[in-house]
Write a protein that holds these residues in place. Structure first.
Motif, PDB file in Angstrom:
ATOM      1  N   TYR A 175      -8.435 -13.381  -3.309  1.00 54.71           N
ATOM      2  CA  TYR A 175      -7.778 -14.578  -2.788  1.00 54.71           C
ATOM      3  C   TYR A 175      -7.757 -15.674  -3.844  1.00 54.71           C
ATOM      4  N   VAL A 176      -6.642 -16.357  -3.923  1.00 55.26           N
ATOM      5  CA  VAL A 176      -6.532 -17.515  -4.806  1.00 55.26           C
ATOM      6  C   VAL A 176      -6.004 -18.645  -3.955  1.00 55.26           C
ATOM      7  N   LEU A 195       0.831  -1.215   0.000  1.00 58.64           N
ATOM      8  CA  LEU A 195       0.000   0.000   0.000  1.00 58.64           C
ATOM      9  C   LEU A 195       0.859   1.257   0.000  1.00 58.64           C
ATOM     10  N   HIS A 196       1.876   1.268   0.870  1.00 61.37           N
ATOM     11  CA  HIS A 196       2.746   2.444   0.966  1.00 61.37           C
ATOM     12  C   HIS A 196       3.618   2.598  -0.272  1.00 61.37           C
ATOM     13  N   SER A 197       3.669   1.554  -1.110  1.00 56.25           N
ATOM     14  CA  SER A 197       4.435   1.642  -2.360  1.00 56.25           C
ATOM     15  C   SER A 197       3.538   2.056  -3.517  1.00 56.25           C
ATOM     16  N   GLY A 198       2.236   2.249  -3.237  1.00 57.94           N
ATOM     17  CA  GLY A 198       1.311   2.714  -4.278  1.00 57.94           C
ATOM     18  C   GLY A 198       0.500   1.600  -4.927  1.00 57.94           C
ATOM     19  N   ILE A 199       0.519   0.403  -4.328  1.00 55.67           N
ATOM     20  CA  ILE A 199      -0.239  -0.724  -4.891  1.00 55.67           C
ATOM     21  C   ILE A 199      -1.505  -0.930  -4.072  1.00 55.67           C
ATOM     22  N   GLN A 200      -2.652  -0.969  -4.759  1.00 56.47           N
ATOM     23  CA  GLN A 200      -3.907  -1.116  -4.017  1.00 56.47           C
ATOM     24  C   GLN A 200      -4.628  -2.425  -4.278  1.00 56.47           C
ATOM     25  N   ASN A 201      -4.291  -3.064  -5.381  1.00 57.29           N
ATOM     26  CA  ASN A 201      -4.936  -4.346  -5.677  1.00 57.29           C
ATOM     27  C   ASN A 201      -4.039  -5.476  -5.217  1.00 57.29           C
ATOM     28  N   ILE A 202      -4.523  -6.187  -4.225  1.00 51.72           N
ATOM     29  CA  ILE A 202      -3.709  -7.233  -3.603  1.00 51.72           C
ATOM     30  C   ILE A 202      -4.336  -8.591  -3.899  1.00 51.72           C
ATOM     31  N   ILE A 203      -3.512  -9.543  -4.304  1.00 53.45           N
ATOM     32  CA  ILE A 203      -3.977 -10.928  -4.456  1.00 53.45           C
ATOM     33  C   ILE A 203      -3.213 -11.755  -3.428  1.00 53.45           C
ATOM     34  N   ILE A 204      -3.936 -12.407  -2.556  1.00 50.96           N
ATOM     35  CA  ILE A 204      -3.269 -13.251  -1.565  1.00 50.96           C
ATOM     36  C   ILE A 204      -3.432 -14.702  -1.996  1.00 50.96           C
ATOM     37  N   VAL A 205      -2.304 -15.393  -2.177  1.00 50.21           N
ATOM     38  CA  VAL A 205      -2.350 -16.819  -2.519  1.00 50.21           C
ATOM     39  C   VAL A 205      -2.278 -17.587  -1.210  1.00 50.21           C
ATOM     40  N   THR A 206      -3.348 -18.296  -0.916  1.00 51.36           N
ATOM     41  CA  THR A 206      -3.431 -18.957   0.385  1.00 51.36           C
ATOM     42  C   THR A 206      -3.396 -20.469   0.248  1.00 51.36           C
ATOM     43  N   GLY A 207      -2.999 -21.098   1.319  1.00 50.79           N
ATOM     44  CA  GLY A 207      -3.152 -22.542   1.435  1.00 50.79           C
ATOM     45  C   GLY A 207      -4.196 -22.737   2.509  1.00 50.79           C
ATOM     46  N   ARG A 208      -3.753 -23.364   3.600  1.00 44.70           N
ATOM     47  CA  ARG A 208      -4.685 -23.470   4.714  1.00 44.70           C
ATOM     48  C   ARG A 208      -4.724 -22.142   5.471  1.00 44.70           C
ATOM     49  N   GLY A 209      -5.720 -21.949   6.298  1.00 40.80           N
ATOM     50  CA  GLY A 209      -5.796 -20.721   7.095  1.00 40.80           C
ATOM     51  C   GLY A 209      -6.404 -19.576   6.317  1.00 40.80           C
ATOM     52  N   LYS A 210      -7.047 -19.901   5.199  1.00 37.80           N
ATOM     53  CA  LYS A 210      -7.586 -18.876   4.325  1.00 37.80           C
ATOM     54  C   LYS A 210      -8.629 -18.002   5.027  1.00 37.80           C
ATOM     55  N   SER A 211      -9.523 -18.663   5.793  1.00 37.58           N
ATOM     56  CA  SER A 211     -10.632 -17.882   6.343  1.00 37.58           C
ATOM     57  C   SER A 211     -10.135 -16.869   7.365  1.00 37.58           C
ATOM     58  N   ALA A 212      -9.104 -17.221   8.147  1.00 38.26           N
ATOM     59  CA  ALA A 212      -8.584 -16.271   9.140  1.00 38.26           C
ATOM     60  C   ALA A 212      -8.013 -15.047   8.422  1.00 38.26           C
ATOM     61  N   ILE A 213      -7.347 -15.271   7.291  1.00 35.61           N
ATOM     62  CA  ILE A 213      -6.750 -14.152   6.552  1.00 35.61           C
ATOM     63  C   ILE A 213      -7.849 -13.299   5.931  1.00 35.61           C
ATOM     64  N   GLU A 214      -8.831 -13.971   5.330  1.00 37.29           N
ATOM     65  CA  GLU A 214      -9.937 -13.222   4.713  1.00 37.29           C
ATOM     66  C   GLU A 214     -10.655 -12.375   5.752  1.00 37.29           C
ATOM     67  N   ASP A 215     -10.940 -12.981   6.887  1.00 31.85           N
ATOM     68  CA  ASP A 215     -11.648 -12.240   7.934  1.00 31.85           C
ATOM     69  C   ASP A 215     -10.839 -11.024   8.372  1.00 31.85           C
ATOM     70  N   HIS A 216      -9.516 -11.202   8.437  1.00 31.61           N
ATOM     71  CA  HIS A 216      -8.671 -10.113   8.910  1.00 31.61           C
ATOM     72  C   HIS A 216      -8.769  -8.886   8.002  1.00 31.61           C
ATOM     73  N   PHE A 217      -8.787  -9.117   6.693  1.00 31.85           N
ATOM     74  CA  PHE A 217      -8.797  -7.972   5.771  1.00 31.85           C
ATOM     75  C   PHE A 217     -10.203  -7.553   5.341  1.00 31.85           C
ATOM     76  N   ASP A 218     -11.194  -8.224   5.867  1.00 32.60           N
ATOM     77  CA  ASP A 218     -12.567  -7.914   5.517  1.00 32.60           C
ATOM     78  C   ASP A 218     -13.047  -6.662   6.232  1.00 32.60           C
ATOM     79  N   VAL A 219     -14.008  -5.969   5.594  1.00 34.07           N
ATOM     80  CA  VAL A 219     -14.672  -4.899   6.336  1.00 34.07           C
ATOM     81  C   VAL A 219     -15.667  -5.623   7.232  1.00 34.07           C
ATOM     82  N   SER A 220     -15.453  -5.536   8.510  1.00 35.41           N
ATOM     83  CA  SER A 220     -16.339  -6.272   9.395  1.00 35.41           C
ATOM     84  C   SER A 220     -17.428  -5.352   9.927  1.00 35.41           C
ATOM     85  N   PHE A 221     -18.635  -5.608   9.464  1.00 37.94           N
ATOM     86  CA  PHE A 221     -19.754  -4.776   9.882  1.00 37.94           C
ATOM     87  C   PHE A 221     -19.900  -4.811  11.401  1.00 37.94           C
TER      88      PHE A 221
END
Ligand code: G1P
Length: 265
Positions: free
Chosen positions: A73-74, A18-44
């Protein structure tokens, strides 16, 4: 998701992008995907809770991160290597240059390490990898490069044009002690190379091997970035990062230093 002080390691990598000017992030996940997704999610629920409890500063931080980035996520179903992980992102990346950040390499720098690489990429229009000198006895844990220095911006010992790359060489066979560190700015031709190569070191599809393949048709540069790198994937490296980051914190640094001084070492 392991935190250094109070932030998951992966977030240091995302923030550097982000600080380098990149806003589109693709995270390649193995296990633990949901914890990562939840972390970066807008949590209502979280935003609602913070708002109702009047935690304005926390709310601002949560909103700030989720407003700024677009994360996709991929899934990499099998651990078939770094090159294979990068190939999984091919469809989402499309036909544009892109960066690869290996979040285990946490880099502290005045100008984000990825920004330093992007500046070189803008100038030469070619792929660029981050490198640093490591003790000769450690080079077999890394990709190593054979390269000639190139003068750039009045500096003669930071930029290199790569002649060859070797993944995890034996110390006796390493072309230099310049090790590849987990930051790359790549062009989409790398996907053809990743599809053309056979499994290499550890029986895995290696990004280093794909870069070597690409080198036949394109110049590739390496940049000895300015900054301090912590290997958060290694126990000692993780501890060093934790201690140093905690000491630098305004809220924790003082009391933590007092604690350390009180230890009978
Ligand atoms: C990967 C790369 C290697 C690079 C290293 C940097 O290896 O394959 O070329 O030097 O990251 O951290 P890994 O550490 O995933 O085995």
């Amino acid at each position: 998701m392991l935190p250094i002080v109070d932030k998951p390691i992966i977030q240091y990598g995302v923030e550097e992008a982000l600080h380098s000017g990149i806003q589109n992030i693709i995270i390649v996940t193995g296990r633990g995907k949901s914890a990562i997704e939840d972390h970066f999610d807008v949590s209502f629920e979280l935003e609602y809770l913070l708002e109702s409890r009047n935690k304005k500063e926390l709310l601002a931080i949560v909103r700030n991160i989720s407003d700024m980035i677009d994360v996709s996520y991929v899934r990499q179903k099998e651990a078939l290597g770094l090159g294979h992980a990068v190939l999984r992102a091919m469809e989402l990346v499309g036909h544009e240059p892109f960066a690869v950040v290996l979040a285990d390499d946490v880099i502290e720098a005045e100008t984000p390490a990825l920004r330093q690489l992007l500046d070189i990429h803008s100038f030469f229009g070619a792929p660029v990898l981050a490198v640093m000198e490591v003790p000769a006895e450690n080079i077999s844990s890394y990709g190593a490069i054979d390269a000639e220095p190139v003068s750039h911006n009045g500096c003669h010992d930071r930029l290199f044009r790569i002649r060859n790359l070797v993944e995890k060489p034996k110390q006796s066979e390493a072309p230099s002690n310049l090790a590849i560190i987990g930051r790359y700015v790549l062009t989409p031709e790398i996907f053809d190379s990743l599809q053309a190569i056979d499994p290499g070191s550890g029986g895995e599809i290696q990004l280093t091997d794909a870069l070597k393949h690409l080198l036949r048709s394109r110049p590739i540069y390496a940049y000895r970035f300015e900054g301090t790198r912590y290997d958060a994937g290694d126990k000692l490296g993780f501890l060093k990062a934790t201690v140093e980051f905690a000491l630098r914190r305004r809220d924790l640094g003082g009391p933590f230093l007092e604690y350390l001084k009180g230890l009978k070492l």
